[in-house]
Design a protein around this motif. Structure first.
Motif, PDB file in Angstrom:
ATOM      1  N   LEU A 249      -4.320   3.471 -12.393  1.00 45.88           N
ATOM      2  CA  LEU A 249      -5.169   3.921 -11.294  1.00 45.88           C
ATOM      3  C   LEU A 249      -6.072   5.051 -11.791  1.00 45.88           C
ATOM      4  O   LEU A 249      -5.625   5.954 -12.495  1.00 45.88           O
ATOM      5  CB  LEU A 249      -4.328   4.392 -10.112  1.00 45.88           C
ATOM      6  CG  LEU A 249      -3.324   3.376  -9.553  1.00 45.88           C
ATOM      7  CD1 LEU A 249      -2.587   3.957  -8.349  1.00 45.88           C
ATOM      8  CD2 LEU A 249      -4.015   2.074  -9.179  1.00 45.88           C
TER       9      LEU A 249
ATOM     10  N   ARG B 282      -1.837   3.601  -1.692  1.00 49.91           N
ATOM     11  CA  ARG B 282      -2.603   3.255  -2.877  1.00 49.91           C
ATOM     12  C   ARG B 282      -3.526   2.076  -2.608  1.00 49.91           C
ATOM     13  O   ARG B 282      -3.311   1.270  -1.688  1.00 49.91           O
ATOM     14  CB  ARG B 282      -1.684   2.921  -4.044  1.00 49.91           C
ATOM     15  CG  ARG B 282      -0.783   1.707  -3.841  1.00 49.91           C
ATOM     16  CD  ARG B 282      -0.276   1.161  -5.169  1.00 49.91           C
ATOM     17  NE  ARG B 282      -1.363   0.557  -5.950  1.00 49.91           N
ATOM     18  CZ  ARG B 282      -1.227   0.131  -7.206  1.00 49.91           C
ATOM     19  NH1 ARG B 282      -0.072   0.262  -7.830  1.00 49.91           N
ATOM     20  NH2 ARG B 282      -2.241  -0.426  -7.840  1.00 49.91           N
ATOM     21  N   SER B 283      -4.569   2.012  -3.415  1.00 52.49           N
ATOM     22  CA  SER B 283      -5.428   0.841  -3.464  1.00 52.49           C
ATOM     23  C   SER B 283      -5.327   0.272  -4.877  1.00 52.49           C
ATOM     24  O   SER B 283      -4.437   0.654  -5.642  1.00 52.49           O
ATOM     25  CB  SER B 283      -6.873   1.238  -3.134  1.00 52.49           C
ATOM     26  OG  SER B 283      -7.418   2.035  -4.180  1.00 52.49           O
TER      27      SER B 283
ATOM     28  N   CYS C  51      -0.131   7.176 -11.677  1.00 50.59           N
ATOM     29  CA  CYS C  51      -1.494   6.683 -11.901  1.00 50.59           C
ATOM     30  C   CYS C  51      -1.687   6.231 -13.339  1.00 50.59           C
ATOM     31  O   CYS C  51      -2.285   5.172 -13.597  1.00 50.59           O
ATOM     32  CB  CYS C  51      -2.507   7.775 -11.545  1.00 50.59           C
ATOM     33  SG  CYS C  51      -2.703   8.062  -9.774  1.00 50.59           S
TER      34      CYS C  51
ATOM     35  N   SER D  26       0.806  -1.226   0.000  1.00 52.03           N
ATOM     36  CA  SER D  26       0.000   0.000   0.000  1.00 52.03           C
ATOM     37  C   SER D  26       0.835   1.270   0.000  1.00 52.03           C
ATOM     38  O   SER D  26       0.288   2.359  -0.148  1.00 52.03           O
ATOM     39  CB  SER D  26      -0.929   0.011   1.230  1.00 52.03           C
ATOM     40  OG  SER D  26      -1.829  -1.076   1.193  1.00 52.03           O
TER      41      SER D  26
ATOM     42  N   CYS E  48       2.841   8.359  -0.156  1.00 53.65           N
ATOM     43  CA  CYS E  48       1.486   8.089  -0.625  1.00 53.65           C
ATOM     44  C   CYS E  48       1.058   6.679  -0.238  1.00 53.65           C
ATOM     45  O   CYS E  48       1.894   5.815   0.043  1.00 53.65           O
ATOM     46  CB  CYS E  48       1.405   8.234  -2.148  1.00 53.65           C
ATOM     47  SG  CYS E  48       1.973   9.822  -2.794  1.00 53.65           S
TER      48      CYS E  48
ATOM     49  N   PHE F 234      -6.646  10.079  -8.250  1.00 56.26           N
ATOM     50  CA  PHE F 234      -5.527  10.581  -7.462  1.00 56.26           C
ATOM     51  C   PHE F 234      -6.060  11.670  -6.538  1.00 56.26           C
ATOM     52  O   PHE F 234      -6.467  12.736  -6.984  1.00 56.26           O
ATOM     53  CB  PHE F 234      -4.427  11.121  -8.380  1.00 56.26           C
ATOM     54  CG  PHE F 234      -3.209  11.670  -7.669  1.00 56.26           C
ATOM     55  CD1 PHE F 234      -2.910  11.337  -6.358  1.00 56.26           C
ATOM     56  CD2 PHE F 234      -2.342  12.532  -8.333  1.00 56.26           C
ATOM     57  CE1 PHE F 234      -1.793  11.838  -5.705  1.00 56.26           C
ATOM     58  CE2 PHE F 234      -1.219  13.043  -7.704  1.00 56.26           C
ATOM     59  CZ  PHE F 234      -0.943  12.696  -6.387  1.00 56.26           C
TER      60      PHE F 234
ATOM     61  N   LEU G 148      -4.743   6.423  -5.883  1.00 56.18           N
ATOM     62  CA  LEU G 148      -3.533   6.859  -5.187  1.00 56.18           C
ATOM     63  C   LEU G 148      -3.911   7.996  -4.259  1.00 56.18           C
ATOM     64  O   LEU G 148      -4.659   8.905  -4.647  1.00 56.18           O
ATOM     65  CB  LEU G 148      -2.482   7.333  -6.195  1.00 56.18           C
ATOM     66  CG  LEU G 148      -1.151   7.823  -5.608  1.00 56.18           C
ATOM     67  CD1 LEU G 148      -0.353   6.651  -5.024  1.00 56.18           C
ATOM     68  CD2 LEU G 148      -0.325   8.541  -6.679  1.00 56.18           C
ATOM     69  N   TYR G 149      -3.386   7.952  -3.042  1.00 57.31           N
ATOM     70  CA  TYR G 149      -3.683   8.969  -2.045  1.00 57.31           C
ATOM     71  C   TYR G 149      -2.383   9.637  -1.605  1.00 57.31           C
ATOM     72  O   TYR G 149      -1.546   9.011  -0.957  1.00 57.31           O
ATOM     73  CB  TYR G 149      -4.384   8.345  -0.836  1.00 57.31           C
ATOM     74  CG  TYR G 149      -5.641   7.597  -1.184  1.00 57.31           C
ATOM     75  CD1 TYR G 149      -6.846   8.269  -1.362  1.00 57.31           C
ATOM     76  CD2 TYR G 149      -5.631   6.211  -1.362  1.00 57.31           C
ATOM     77  CE1 TYR G 149      -8.009   7.584  -1.686  1.00 57.31           C
ATOM     78  CE2 TYR G 149      -6.786   5.518  -1.690  1.00 57.31           C
ATOM     79  CZ  TYR G 149      -7.972   6.208  -1.852  1.00 57.31           C
ATOM     80  OH  TYR G 149      -9.112   5.517  -2.180  1.00 57.31           O
TER      81      TYR G 149
END
Length: 378
Positions: A313, A276-277, A308, A256, A274, A316, A281-282
């Motif tokens: 992904l 991610r799933s 991303c 993650s 960051c 974001f 993306l976070y």
């Protein structure tokens, strides 16, 4: 009520949370507690709720904290606390349904099948009722649910919770082949600005590497953590998260973690940490060793957009606030929170204020959406 999340098995909790939100995973929440970032001493006393069926099987859960302050929440109620206390009442403690230090929207009522009360599921409503009952029992002034999904915010409003809105800025993939393909959707002037910012970073001799959790060794964290901490220390604030948290969460959920690391002459000068799933993306934490022109935009936005596109992904979320994100292609979206206040007179006053605030936020989102960098349709 659970005094710490370790009282429920990780498998049981994660089965309810699902795999799409890394911040709701047992490993993430447990790392906050075992590292001491979240505790009664830091003003985040865990008091999670779980819902059991007749066979004592966990069928619902709710991350919950008794707060003695309002720091680390990103839904600001300092003015509420001040008014409450000027009226002669204690605003703290309050009860908070949220992920600490994490303004990311997601489910706040974890249930089998990921159902919400909007789908007719009973468990979320029972958890909410249990949280209100707990607030009474603990003599908390209020209950706050931060960054729920729009669907959860809707049914909570129907249950009598007061609705509050705000604005964030998110990037969404539209099938771009690469970053250059993405910039083709910009107007000429906006595209030139982004290219100029990226060029300035390259001309400074700064190079980037993308690190997954498997590459983030304890030895590397020894060098990276001071960069993260610097963002807080320069504002005279102690970091919310300690070194132990990052080491533990990296060890327990490495898939993650994503870190964009900037180096100058081989030395780390900036980073963006960051999560991610499978679909998003976070961007969570930024830090730098000094000022370099446009480095923040490159580290926190452009590296993430490229990642991303490369990883497929679709979303974001780079973090809260910041109209400057608009010029980089992040679009305004509405975020939500819901609130229950025990004092009826204060709740009535807040209800009127929040109705006016929601109108202002809606207008702001509309206006912000008219100032994107994208080419205008003819």
């Amino acid at each position: 009520m659970l005094d710490n999340i370790s009282e429920v098995a990780a498998g049981e909790w994660n089965a309810l949370a699902g795999g799409s939100h890394p911040f709701l995973r047992h490993e993430f929440l447990n790392a906050l507690e075992t590292s001491g970032c979240v505790s009664a001493e830091t003003g985040w006393q865990p008091c999670h709720l779980v819902l059991l069926d007749d066979q004592e099987t966990t069928v619902g859960a709710m991350p919950l904290y008794l707060k003695s302050h309002s720091r680390g929440e990103f839904v600001f109620d300092w003015a509420w606390a001040s008014a409450y206390q000027r009226a002669g009442y204690d605003y703290y403690p309050k009860l908070l349904n949220a992920v600490p230090f994490t303004p990311v929207a997601g489910p706040r009522f974890l249930c089998a099948g990921a159902q919400s009360a909007a789908d007719g599921a009973e468990a979320p409503a029972l958890l909410l009722a249990g949280a209100v009952e707990l607030a009474h029992r603990l003599e908390a002034s209020s209950l706050h649910c931060l960054f729920p999904t729009p669907e959860d915010a809707g049914w909570m409003k129907e249950k009598g919770m007061m609705l509050r809105t705000d604005c964030q800025f998110h990037w969404q993939d539209d099938g771009y082949a690469n970053f250059s393909d993405y910039l083709k959707t910009f107007s000429s002037a906006k595209r030139k600005k982004v290219n100029r910012e990226r060029r300035r970073v390259k001309e400074a001799g700064i190079l980037f590497e993308t690190l997954s959790g498997d590459a983030l060794t304890p030895e590397l964290w020894e060098r990276l953590y001071p960069l993260y901490a610097a963002s807080y220390l320069k504002r005279g604030q102690y970091p919310y998260l300690n070194h132990q948290f990052f080491e533990r969460v990296t060890r327990e959920m490495p898939e993650s973690l994503v870190v964009f690391l900037a180096r100058l002459d081989g030395e780390a000068v900036a980073l963006a940490i960051c999560f991610r799933s499978d679909t998003a993306l976070y961007g969570r934490y930024w830090g730098s060793r000094g000022y370099y022109h446009s480095l923040h935009f490159e580290t926190c936005y452009y590296q993430g957009i490229e990642y991303c596109i490369r990883e497929g992904l679709k979303l974001f979320d780079p973090g809260v606030q910041g109209e400057h994100k608009l010029a980089r292609g992040f679009m305004p979206v509405t975020s939500y929170s819901t609130h229950w206040v025990r004092h009826e007179g204060f709740a009535d006053a807040l209800s009127g204020y929040l109705a006016s605030e929601r109108e202002q936020v809606a207008r702001y989102v509309e206006i912000a959406g008219e100032h994107t960098p994208f080419k205008k349709a003819s």
